[in-house]
Design a protein around this motif. Sequence first.
Motif, PDB file in Angstrom:
ATOM      1  N   VAL A 477       0.810  -1.218   0.000  1.00  0.00           N
ATOM      2  CA  VAL A 477       0.000   0.000   0.000  1.00  0.00           C
ATOM      3  C   VAL A 477       0.847   1.274   0.000  1.00  0.00           C
ATOM      4  O   VAL A 477       0.294   2.376  -0.068  1.00  0.00           O
ATOM      5  CB  VAL A 477      -0.988   0.024   1.186  1.00  0.00           C
ATOM      6  N   THR A 478       2.166   1.147   0.046  1.00  0.00           N
ATOM      7  CA  THR A 478       3.007   2.337  -0.121  1.00  0.00           C
ATOM      8  C   THR A 478       3.284   2.622  -1.593  1.00  0.00           C
ATOM      9  O   THR A 478       3.890   3.644  -1.916  1.00  0.00           O
ATOM     10  CB  THR A 478       4.345   2.173   0.625  1.00  0.00           C
ATOM     11  N   SER A 479       2.851   1.728  -2.478  1.00  0.00           N
ATOM     12  CA  SER A 479       3.141   1.863  -3.908  1.00  0.00           C
ATOM     13  C   SER A 479       1.892   2.291  -4.668  1.00  0.00           C
ATOM     14  O   SER A 479       0.899   1.552  -4.715  1.00  0.00           O
ATOM     15  CB  SER A 479       3.649   0.526  -4.466  1.00  0.00           C
ATOM     16  N   GLU A 480       1.954   3.469  -5.277  1.00  0.00           N
ATOM     17  CA  GLU A 480       0.824   3.914  -6.085  1.00  0.00           C
ATOM     18  C   GLU A 480       0.544   2.948  -7.226  1.00  0.00           C
ATOM     19  O   GLU A 480      -0.615   2.681  -7.566  1.00  0.00           O
ATOM     20  CB  GLU A 480       1.102   5.309  -6.654  1.00  0.00           C
ATOM     21  N   GLU A 481       1.605   2.431  -7.841  1.00  0.00           N
ATOM     22  CA  GLU A 481       1.442   1.531  -8.982  1.00  0.00           C
ATOM     23  C   GLU A 481       0.754   0.235  -8.566  1.00  0.00           C
ATOM     24  O   GLU A 481      -0.141  -0.255  -9.258  1.00  0.00           O
ATOM     25  CB  GLU A 481       2.803   1.223  -9.617  1.00  0.00           C
ATOM     26  N   GLN A 482       1.164  -0.328  -7.426  1.00  0.00           N
ATOM     27  CA  GLN A 482       0.549  -1.582  -6.999  1.00  0.00           C
ATOM     28  C   GLN A 482      -0.899  -1.381  -6.561  1.00  0.00           C
ATOM     29  O   GLN A 482      -1.747  -2.254  -6.776  1.00  0.00           O
ATOM     30  CB  GLN A 482       1.373  -2.211  -5.868  1.00  0.00           C
ATOM     31  N   ILE A 483      -1.205  -0.248  -5.957  1.00  0.00           N
ATOM     32  CA  ILE A 483      -2.591   0.037  -5.576  1.00  0.00           C
ATOM     33  C   ILE A 483      -3.455   0.163  -6.823  1.00  0.00           C
ATOM     34  O   ILE A 483      -4.552  -0.408  -6.902  1.00  0.00           O
ATOM     35  CB  ILE A 483      -2.670   1.317  -4.724  1.00  0.00           C
ATOM     36  N   ALA A 484      -2.971   0.903  -7.827  1.00  0.00           N
ATOM     37  CA  ALA A 484      -3.731   1.039  -9.068  1.00  0.00           C
ATOM     38  C   ALA A 484      -3.942  -0.322  -9.717  1.00  0.00           C
ATOM     39  O   ALA A 484      -5.031  -0.621 -10.231  1.00  0.00           O
ATOM     40  CB  ALA A 484      -3.000   1.985 -10.023  1.00  0.00           C
ATOM     41  N   ALA A 485      -2.910  -1.174  -9.671  1.00  0.00           N
ATOM     42  CA  ALA A 485      -3.032  -2.509 -10.256  1.00  0.00           C
ATOM     43  C   ALA A 485      -4.063  -3.344  -9.503  1.00  0.00           C
ATOM     44  O   ALA A 485      -4.814  -4.125 -10.103  1.00  0.00           O
ATOM     45  CB  ALA A 485      -1.672  -3.213 -10.240  1.00  0.00           C
ATOM     46  N   VAL A 501     -11.987  -1.198   2.614  1.00  0.00           N
ATOM     47  CA  VAL A 501     -11.607  -1.199   4.026  1.00  0.00           C
ATOM     48  C   VAL A 501     -10.099  -0.998   4.115  1.00  0.00           C
ATOM     49  O   VAL A 501      -9.319  -1.856   3.681  1.00  0.00           O
ATOM     50  CB  VAL A 501     -12.013  -2.511   4.728  1.00  0.00           C
ATOM     51  N   ASN A 502      -9.695   0.149   4.659  1.00  0.00           N
ATOM     52  CA  ASN A 502      -8.284   0.443   4.887  1.00  0.00           C
ATOM     53  C   ASN A 502      -7.867  -0.197   6.199  1.00  0.00           C
ATOM     54  O   ASN A 502      -8.053   0.372   7.284  1.00  0.00           O
ATOM     55  CB  ASN A 502      -8.067   1.961   4.957  1.00  0.00           C
ATOM     56  N   ASN A 503      -7.308  -1.386   6.102  1.00  0.00           N
ATOM     57  CA  ASN A 503      -6.953  -2.139   7.294  1.00  0.00           C
ATOM     58  C   ASN A 503      -5.458  -2.406   7.404  1.00  0.00           C
ATOM     59  O   ASN A 503      -4.962  -2.667   8.494  1.00  0.00           O
ATOM     60  CB  ASN A 503      -7.715  -3.474   7.296  1.00  0.00           C
ATOM     61  N   ALA A 504      -4.728  -2.354   6.288  1.00  0.00           N
ATOM     62  CA  ALA A 504      -3.300  -2.686   6.320  1.00  0.00           C
ATOM     63  C   ALA A 504      -2.579  -1.829   7.351  1.00  0.00           C
ATOM     64  O   ALA A 504      -2.808  -0.614   7.438  1.00  0.00           O
ATOM     65  CB  ALA A 504      -2.688  -2.475   4.939  1.00  0.00           C
ATOM     66  N   GLY A 505      -1.733  -2.464   8.125  1.00  0.00           N
ATOM     67  CA  GLY A 505      -1.036  -1.695   9.147  1.00  0.00           C
ATOM     68  C   GLY A 505       0.185  -2.412   9.681  1.00  0.00           C
ATOM     69  O   GLY A 505       0.425  -3.592   9.418  1.00  0.00           O
ATOM     70  N   LEU A 533      -3.644   6.808  -0.342  1.00  0.00           N
ATOM     71  CA  LEU A 533      -3.523   6.342  -1.724  1.00  0.00           C
ATOM     72  C   LEU A 533      -4.657   5.385  -2.094  1.00  0.00           C
ATOM     73  O   LEU A 533      -5.227   5.464  -3.189  1.00  0.00           O
ATOM     74  CB  LEU A 533      -2.175   5.647  -1.920  1.00  0.00           C
ATOM     75  N   VAL A 534      -4.994   4.472  -1.192  1.00  0.00           N
ATOM     76  CA  VAL A 534      -6.076   3.527  -1.463  1.00  0.00           C
ATOM     77  C   VAL A 534      -7.405   4.264  -1.592  1.00  0.00           C
ATOM     78  O   VAL A 534      -8.203   4.001  -2.506  1.00  0.00           O
ATOM     79  CB  VAL A 534      -6.148   2.451  -0.354  1.00  0.00           C
ATOM     80  N   SER A 535      -7.652   5.212  -0.700  1.00  0.00           N
ATOM     81  CA  SER A 535      -8.908   5.962  -0.752  1.00  0.00           C
ATOM     82  C   SER A 535      -8.993   6.812  -2.011  1.00  0.00           C
ATOM     83  O   SER A 535     -10.076   6.950  -2.600  1.00  0.00           O
ATOM     84  CB  SER A 535      -9.044   6.851   0.487  1.00  0.00           C
ATOM     85  N   ARG A 536      -7.881   7.374  -2.421  1.00  0.00           N
ATOM     86  CA  ARG A 536      -7.895   8.187  -3.650  1.00  0.00           C
ATOM     87  C   ARG A 536      -8.239   7.333  -4.865  1.00  0.00           C
ATOM     88  O   ARG A 536      -9.075   7.723  -5.696  1.00  0.00           O
ATOM     89  CB  ARG A 536      -6.519   8.849  -3.847  1.00  0.00           C
ATOM     90  N   GLU A 537      -7.649   6.155  -4.957  1.00  0.00           N
ATOM     91  CA  GLU A 537      -7.954   5.267  -6.083  1.00  0.00           C
ATOM     92  C   GLU A 537      -9.403   4.791  -6.007  1.00  0.00           C
ATOM     93  O   GLU A 537     -10.089   4.696  -7.026  1.00  0.00           O
ATOM     94  CB  GLU A 537      -7.003   4.069  -6.067  1.00  0.00           C
ATOM     95  N   ALA A 538      -9.860   4.505  -4.800  1.00  0.00           N
ATOM     96  CA  ALA A 538     -11.245   4.065  -4.629  1.00  0.00           C
ATOM     97  C   ALA A 538     -12.214   5.155  -5.051  1.00  0.00           C
ATOM     98  O   ALA A 538     -13.225   4.881  -5.716  1.00  0.00           O
ATOM     99  CB  ALA A 538     -11.495   3.676  -3.172  1.00  0.00           C
ATOM    100  N   ALA A 539     -11.932   6.396  -4.691  1.00  0.00           N
ATOM    101  CA  ALA A 539     -12.828   7.499  -5.029  1.00  0.00           C
ATOM    102  C   ALA A 539     -12.909   7.687  -6.540  1.00  0.00           C
ATOM    103  O   ALA A 539     -13.991   7.950  -7.094  1.00  0.00           O
ATOM    104  CB  ALA A 539     -12.362   8.785  -4.358  1.00  0.00           C
ATOM    105  N   TRP A 540     -11.775   7.552  -7.222  1.00  0.00           N
ATOM    106  CA  TRP A 540     -11.806   7.678  -8.690  1.00  0.00           C
ATOM    107  C   TRP A 540     -12.710   6.612  -9.292  1.00  0.00           C
ATOM    108  O   TRP A 540     -13.571   6.897 -10.136  1.00  0.00           O
ATOM    109  CB  TRP A 540     -10.388   7.533  -9.263  1.00  0.00           C
ATOM    110  N   LEU A 541     -12.536   5.377  -8.851  1.00  0.00           N
ATOM    111  CA  LEU A 541     -13.320   4.281  -9.415  1.00  0.00           C
ATOM    112  C   LEU A 541     -14.803   4.417  -9.053  1.00  0.00           C
ATOM    113  O   LEU A 541     -15.687   4.210  -9.898  1.00  0.00           O
ATOM    114  CB  LEU A 541     -12.755   2.944  -8.922  1.00  0.00           C
TER     115      LEU A 541
END
Length: 679
Positions: A477-485, A501-505, A533-541
């Motif tokens: 989840v620190t990688s924008e590319e992997q989150i987008a993928a 659900v943002n649970n990774a920690g 980053l996860v929330s931003r990608e989720a909001a776009w989708l």
Amino acid sequence: MAIHPEVAALLSRSNRLGADPRNTNYAGGNTSAKGTTTDPVTGGDVRLMWVKGSGGDLGTLTEDGLAVLRLDRLRALAGVYPGVEREDEMVAAFDYCLHGKGGAAPSIDTAMHGLLDAPHVDHLHPDSGIALACSADGEKLTAECFGERVVWVPWRRPGFQLGLDIAAVKDANPEAVGCVLGGHGITAWGDTAEACEANSLYIIRTAEEFLARRGRAEPFGAAVAANAPLDTAARRERAALLAPLVRGLASTDRPQVGHFDDSPAVLDFLAGAEHPRLAALGTSCPDHFLRTKVRPMVLDLPPTAGPDAVEARLRELHTEYRAQYAAYYERHATPGSPAMRGADPAIVLVPGIGMFSFGKDKQTARVAGEFYLNAINVMRGAESVSSYAPIEEPEKFRIEYWSLEEAKLRRLPKPKPLAARVALVTGAGSGIGKAIAHRLVAEGACVVVADLDAGSAAVVADELGGPDRAVAVCVDVTSEEQIAAAFRSAALAFGGVDLVVNNAGISISKPLLETTAKDWDLQHDIMARGSFLVSREAAWLMRAQGMGGDIVYITSKNAVFAGPNNIAYSATKADQAHQVRLLAAELGGDGIRVNGVNPDGVVRGSGIFAGGWGAQRAATYGIEEDKLGEFYAQRTLLKREVLPEHVANAVFALTGGDLTHTTGLHIPVDAGVAHAFLR
């Protein structure tokens, strides 16, 4: 009680036939056997028929899926048959023919099996047989293909009259082993289970060979260069971009789950010059258009068209499709017809990209795509030897809005609270994330199990039931590319995402003077930055889908409570907690709700605690590590240990439908920690 030999043979035959998609489609067709057993009332012999019941699948058929009827009573119905205009009444009459409890509900095809004077009967929907059945000159081609061994039966809607028709054809053609049913499929018979199966396979394989031998090249017309498939990577990337938009359109009347297919057969069909004409003719076999609607929606732009142009055109086509479907309904509906079930397409075809199919859940969406692939195979066969000529539109409507089909739909169980919703859970390979994934699937959702540990994610996805319910993705989840993928994978697997659900920690427990900048950065990168980053990608989708959505943050009691030796972890949890408030304020206009859950002391099953955090916290409190859960419980108001399942319960409470007007909320799941009360 030992299984009757005829039943055992019937089930073995059914499972073999149903296991090969060349023989019949999923849940399509039915098989039967007749035999003698002892009547438990009279002690005498009684003739029975065992036949696949309504809604079952041949490939997985068991004894419980069979309807059991007395043959004498079933055949006696011919004497009270009121005629084709009232033949639907005969389905209710089957209940008076049941033996004992009767097993599964008898299907509409029961008469076909019972009225045929043959011990064993197979009714199947093979692509090769339907290709002949849906050819403009199908009767002539059937005679050319089979001679007198297989007889043509003109189209008639499934029911009692069709059973009478086939029985008459068999009696008039003693050399025949089966028939081709115009616009429908095939029926074969035999004196033994083995002979019946052999006759079914003879019809199917002979039709396949005939089509291959007699078929012309390019049955879909010459390939259009502009519609040539993009290469695999570009095709999948474009499909992932389109999927949320298309899913949103297909969910205008009710939420749908999506499925994507870019198999060679689909791409070949869409590359042909004739695909617009053929698609407009609609699907063929009744089983097909019940699941695919009478025709698909087809994009008329090449795969190289720009995204903005494609989006605009898809929206135009969707508006046109809905208007055309409503007009189709109005043309054929009678005062007694069921209400229109929705005007959105079940199949969307995009040349050069592939096919999107939709349904109430992943299996339904996938099967709809499989049925349209059957239709493509049928069109290929029919066009190769003749021209494709499915049944007329009024007959399609009679099948689609059949009162018997409506009754079957009413018998379906009520959808679960999260049915047709797609969730992506980070850190779902263990602990809290795993428990959340399990709860969401149990409530009807499809889940993307996202975790840095690919192996753990795969294990959880398998536990949840496999690809129709869950898929695994490896994501840092620190990688924008992997989150987008990961979100692209979700779009290709299920059509989009509705619930994140943002649970990774991770947690490193140290006093201030021992906390390094690396410790600080690592925790903030994974939780604060990762959640952003996860929330931003989720909001776009979610905005592309236009269906609203939920974002849930798993924060912590530490987001509001100041404790010792925990500066980096607590600060990043406070960051996440404020992201909840910020995003709730920003995304509410899109119907996207953002809420948080604040757990505390979740030791059992926790990846964080197992990774060293538990030992550190135990040392801080001066207790044994295996007593940490009990220690946390005793410091709470309720004196109860908090488990991962309790956090999952809170996530469901926020997303399961009752809190529809709640956003920006944090729910404590800590068994009562007074210092962490929200003020």
